[in-house]
Scaffold this active site. Structure first.
Site: not given
Length: 400
Positions: A253, A257-258, A275
């Site tokens: 992922d 955003r991570n 994350d």
């Protein structure tokens, strides 16, 4: 066994007598015809023959009766052993994370730090998701001081499956020791409160928010971003990805955003990957085939996953190309003009993102290389080397 030995002795005597008879017969042929063979010397007692016949018949009877039973018992025992060891292996595989041999750390250093609930002081809310919430906070008496931290708290009504996934993420993060990978400080697992992960605090928040907020800054603002700033962010993430690649981990992922920013000023600014809720250990496996259990972001997914559900370390390289595109576009949504279904169809038919406005041609070529067929994609060492070369050979510039 004793009976078998007696039978063998009898057979040995018969063979010796037979050999004597054959030897005597050979000598008689060479001697004069007048010499007669003493037949009485080779006559075998008829009682001995009968005894041999009876003993052999009994032996064969025992053989036919007991050997199949013994073989079936041995076969059953072997099957039980195989099942037992396989079941034990599966249990160990589900209940603990296998540490790759390349993780050259002392096991004492990798022990999970347990934090008491009394040590945690919650502050303001930083964000929330399906798992729960993230707070700013303070960890009392950590390494002999009060430390600002991020508190990732699982929601109170979480299922047993969600609790296992939460703990699994903590175990994964506990193994990582790298400047560009978010550090886990410890966990709190008090039975009367939600499970908590205590993470190092990244003052500037997540990279996506940082990029989008920077669009409003004037060029002369001290925190305004320039071309070298964006390239430095790409390099930081590439260094973290290279570390994970060396450990045979895939993130699954990778996205802005991570990733998280340590500070707003460029002197202290470091980007770290975080994350790991979707991360998978590929050290013992060639690839991970998704079973549709987790909602996955299709805009960062490689076509082999979208079409066949197959995820390899090369799929992270594809996502890294999309992440670089996000950085160079200051946090725009990939394929922003398409919905998710249209993105899947577009990517699976060979569609690519267009070049961002401030992106150098050499960096966009690296993105395109990341979006080629699986076997043609670069590894993260190659990506990192290209970014470093670009940074060393390009002049800094204001963003348009």
């Amino acid at each position: 066994m004793l009976r078998l030995c007696k039978i063998l002795c009898i057979l040995l005597k018969v063979l010796m007598l037979t050999r004597t008879a054959i030897t005597s017969s050979s000598k008689d042929q060479e001697a004069p015809i007048a010499q007669e063979w003493n037949k009485s010397s080779v006559i075998i007692d008829s009682n001995l023959i009968k005894s041999i016949e009876i003993s052999t018949a009994q032996y064969l009877s025992y053989l036919y009766t007991y050997v199949p039973i013994i073989l079936s018992l041995v076969f059953t025992f072997v099957i039980c052993c195989i099942y037992y060891f396989y079941y034990s292996y599966q249990q160990r595989k589900e209940n603990k994370i296998i540490v790759p041999s390349r993780l050259q750390y002392n096991l004492g250093e990798l022990a999970m730090t347990i934090i008491e609930e009394q040590q945690i002081i919650l502050g303001n809310l930083l964000g929330s998701g399906t798992f729960g919430q993230v707070f700013r906070g303070t960890l009392k008496n950590f390494e002999r001081s009060d430390t600002p931290v991020a508190i990732k708290m699982l929601r109170k009504n979480a299922s047993l499956k969600e609790k296992k996934k939460f703990l699994r993420e903590a175990k994964l993060m506990n193994y990582f020791r790298h400047k560009h990978v978010l550090r886990l400080l410890g966990i709190c697992v008090d039975t009367d409160s939600p499970m908590i992960m205590v993470l190092e605090l990244m003052e500037a928040g997540d990279l996506l928010t940082y990029l989008t907020e920077s669009r409003t800054l004037q060029p002369l603002h001290p925190h305004a971003l320039r071309l070298q700033d964006l390239l430095a962010m790409c390099e930081d993430v590439a260094r973290g990805c290279r570390y994970l690649e060396e450990l045979h981990f895939v993130h699954r992922d990778l996205a802005c955003r991570n990733c998280f920013i340590s500070a707003r000023n460029r002197e202290n600014r470091i980007v770290k990957i975080g994350d790991f809720s979707l991360a998978r250990n590929l050290y013992k496996e060639d690839c991970y085939r998704d079973k549709g259990e987790d909602p996955l972001p299709v805009r960062w997914m490689a076509p082999e996953f979208l079409m066949d559900g197959i995820f390899t370390s090369q799929s992270d390289v594809w996502a890294f190309g999309v992440l670089m595109w996000e950085i160079m576009s200051l946090g725009e949504q990939p394929y922003f003009s398409k919905n998710n279904s249209e993105v899947v169809q577009y990517v699976c038919t060979g569609g690519k993102l267009s070049k961002p406005l401030n992106c150098p041609p050499m960096l966009f070529q690296l993105m395109l290389h990341c979006w080629t067929a699986v076997n043609n994609r670069p590894n993260f060492i190659h990506c990192l080397e290209n970014i470093i070369t670009l940074r060393d050979n390009i002049e800094d510039a204001k963003l348009i």
